[in-house]
Write a protein that holds these residues in place. Structure first.
Motif, PDB file in Angstrom:
ATOM      1  N   GLY A  60      42.162  40.117  38.275  1.00  0.00           N
ATOM      2  CA  GLY A  60      41.923  40.970  37.117  1.00  0.00           C
ATOM      3  C   GLY A  60      43.004  42.002  36.946  1.00  0.00           C
ATOM      4  O   GLY A  60      43.396  42.352  35.834  1.00  0.00           O
ATOM      5  N   ARG A 250      34.771  40.238  36.591  1.00  0.00           N
ATOM      6  CA  ARG A 250      36.141  39.960  36.125  1.00  0.00           C
ATOM      7  C   ARG A 250      36.293  38.566  35.541  1.00  0.00           C
ATOM      8  O   ARG A 250      37.323  38.266  34.939  1.00  0.00           O
ATOM      9  CB  ARG A 250      37.126  40.173  37.277  1.00  0.00           C
ATOM     10  N   LEU A 272      37.015  48.235  36.761  1.00  0.00           N
ATOM     11  CA  LEU A 272      37.263  47.379  35.596  1.00  0.00           C
ATOM     12  C   LEU A 272      37.978  48.215  34.550  1.00  0.00           C
ATOM     13  O   LEU A 272      37.745  49.427  34.448  1.00  0.00           O
ATOM     14  CB  LEU A 272      35.955  46.858  35.004  1.00  0.00           C
ATOM     15  N   GLN A 276      37.936  44.922  29.692  1.00  0.00           N
ATOM     16  CA  GLN A 276      37.198  43.857  30.370  1.00  0.00           C
ATOM     17  C   GLN A 276      35.688  44.021  30.214  1.00  0.00           C
ATOM     18  O   GLN A 276      34.928  43.303  30.865  1.00  0.00           O
ATOM     19  CB  GLN A 276      37.565  43.854  31.863  1.00  0.00           C
TER      20      GLN A 276
END
Length: 532
Positions: A60, A250, A272, A276
């Protein structure tokens, strides 16, 4: 080679003891990988074994960086063409790894990050969906309450999760339209399981990140996360519960965040980006707490015996419950310990008194690698923006190959029953599932590969208020073996410590009988003398 030389030059800048900066993620990951290859021999073959069917926690990060997040400035880690080449090369490897692992890489990005009410956010869910919920103190109470309120509309929606500390409203008969699948059974779920609405999934923690993520058997249609508010760059910290939620989020088709200013912003690989996240709900409420359990004289005696087996400069893993609490309280006289995987309130005092320094670690020296923090506000305040606490997913923290790199790794876990061969169940009473595999197998396996490591199983000698022995001739019919007999090095009760490692059947049976309750020793001796 040019890229590797630049990585080497910036290694001092991106040090393992420095506070984590998400913008430095691509180069930091490459630096750590190179260091591990050189220092520990954790080479490409092991890396490739890990990556088959698994998504690296950095995926990610790398994908997000390629969408234009500003890199760090002030050294070769930021801004140059060589940095861009390194990121592009890493991204290409990421894409190849994902195709190999069977992951779909074309999901639309970025997400909307739409602010909604809890009702509107849950209305994005549909009947029959699988929804992953953070365990422990990361439980998003408001979102779960709203799911229960919309139970009839969401018929056969399945909530996926582990240890739940809240009231588990979705398991009540009035919300019987909902289902649940759990890797950790508990008494609040027992009635719903009898009604056929809860399914237990026997999976160890290290495998949760593949089985409960995209591409796995229990791949969620939606992941709920409980986060701190985004920072100026748009990063949301998952705070105290990172282990399973982060890798699942993710790659999930739908991500809904409960954003709470009371969630501590923690350091490490536990965040995150807002791009996302599809939707978020603004909630200001206390986190679910896990108060320190009551410790009695039996637990204190066990704690003292366990502490005597822990060397100075060890890396210690403990779980939750009265015995782990007693063990931590008994480590006061030790020096330069490290804690791994889980933090509870008792850990705070050990750090404050200088018992836990992490100074002897070869990997991430000076920092505790943690997937979950379960405690009270005292613990939440301690982990907030604390650069000594490195939050990571369970793919890293529970990896036996990572654990093996920690010298003197001591895995301390509890049990419900152990037989005279050394087989351990920590999850069932006969055929009745009462808990889960958790990380016990991950850590006893890692300890067996650690230089100077040891796996300790600690339990009271009796159960049911002293009426039954918890050391038995054979496990009860239907009991699940959580730790096989060849991985338990020591068994500790309030009566002492039994060394099993390297011993034959007769020797280990005698050692276990010696730490059983005196009232049951004669019976156990007769059973040991009787041919099977």
């Amino acid at each position: 080679m040019t890229v590797l030389r630049d990585i080497a030059r910036c290694a001092a800048h991106v040090s393992s003891t420095r506070a984590y900066d998400p913008a430095e993620a691509p180069v930091r990951r490459l630096v750590m990988r190179q260091r591990q290859n050189v220092r520990t021999g954790y080479g490409l073959s092991a890396q490739n074994r890990k990556k088959r069917g698994r998504v690296s926690p950095s995926f990610g990060l790398l994908r997000q960086r390629t969408r234009g997040e500003a890199p760090a400035r002030g050294c070769c880690c930021g801004g140059g063409d060589q940095e861009a080449q390194a990121v592009r090369a890493s991204s290409a490897r990421t894409r190849r790894a994902r195709v190999t692992a069977g992951y779909h890489t074309s999901r639309p990005m970025p997400r909307d990050f739409a602010r909604l009410s809890s009702r509107a956010a849950v209305e994005r869910l549909r009947p029959g969906m699988k929804v992953l919920v953070p365990p422990g103190c990361g439980e998003p109470v408001t979102l779960l309450a709203e799911i229960a309120a919309q139970a009839e509309r969401l018929r056969d929606l399945t909530l996926l999760g582990g240890i739940q500390l809240g009231d588990v409203a979705y398991a009540r008969p009035e919300h019987a339209a909902l289902r649940a699948a759990t890797w950790h059974m508990s008494s609040p779920l027992a009635d719903a399981r009898r009604r056929g609405r809860v399914e237990f999934v026997p999976v160890r923690y290290f495998d949760l990140v593949t089985e409960f993520a995209r591409g796995g058997h229990w791949a969620p249609d939606c992941v709920l996360v409980h986060t701190a508010p985004p920072d100026a760059a748009g990063y949301l910290s998952l705070g105290v519960s990172v282990g399973v939620s982060l890798p699942a989020a993710r790659t999930a088709p739908l991500v809904i965040a409960q954003v709470n200013p009371r969630m501590p912003r923690t350091r490490g690989n536990g965040w995150l980006h807002r791009s996302q996240v599809d939707a978020w709900v603004d909630v200001d409420e206390p986190l679910v707490e896990y108060p320190p359990p009551t410790v009695g004289e039996v637990e204190r005696a066990i704690g003292r015996h366990v502490a005597a087996l822990v060397p100075d400069r060890a890396a210690v893993q403990v779980g939750v419950g009265a015995i782990p609490q007693a063990v931590l309280e008994s480590l006061e006289g030790h020096r330069d310990l490290a804690l791994h995987s889980l933090l509870v309130d008792a850990a705070v005092g050990l750090v404050e008194r200088g018992v836990v320094t992490c100074a002897a670690k070869r990997l991430h020296r000076g920092r505790m690698d943690v997937a979950e923090a379960m405690g009270t506000r005292r613990l939440f305040d301690f982990v907030r923006d604390n650069d000594r606490v490195n939050m990571e997913s369970s793919e890293f923290v529970h990896d036996p190959d990572i654990v093996a790199q920690l010298d003197r790794f001591v895995a301390i876990n509890s049990a419900l029953e152990i037989d005279l061969t050394g087989q351990v169940t920590a999850e069932s009473l006969g055929g009745r599932q009462v808990a889960g595999i958790g990380g016990q197998f991950d850590f006893v396996l890692g300890a067996s590969r650690s230089r100077g490591g040891a796996a300790i199983i600690a339990l009271p000698s009796t159960g049911r208020e002293g009426s039954v022995s918890r050391i038995v001739p054979r496990l009860a019919p239907g009991a699940a073996v959580t730790t096989p007999r060849f991985l338990a090095d020591w068994v500790v009760t309030e009566h002492g410590a039994a060394k099993l490692k390297g011993r034959g059947e007769r020797e280990r049976a005698a050692a276990l009988i010696a730490v059983a309750h005196p009232r049951f020793r004669e019976e156990l001796e007769r059973a040991a003398a009787t041919p099977s």
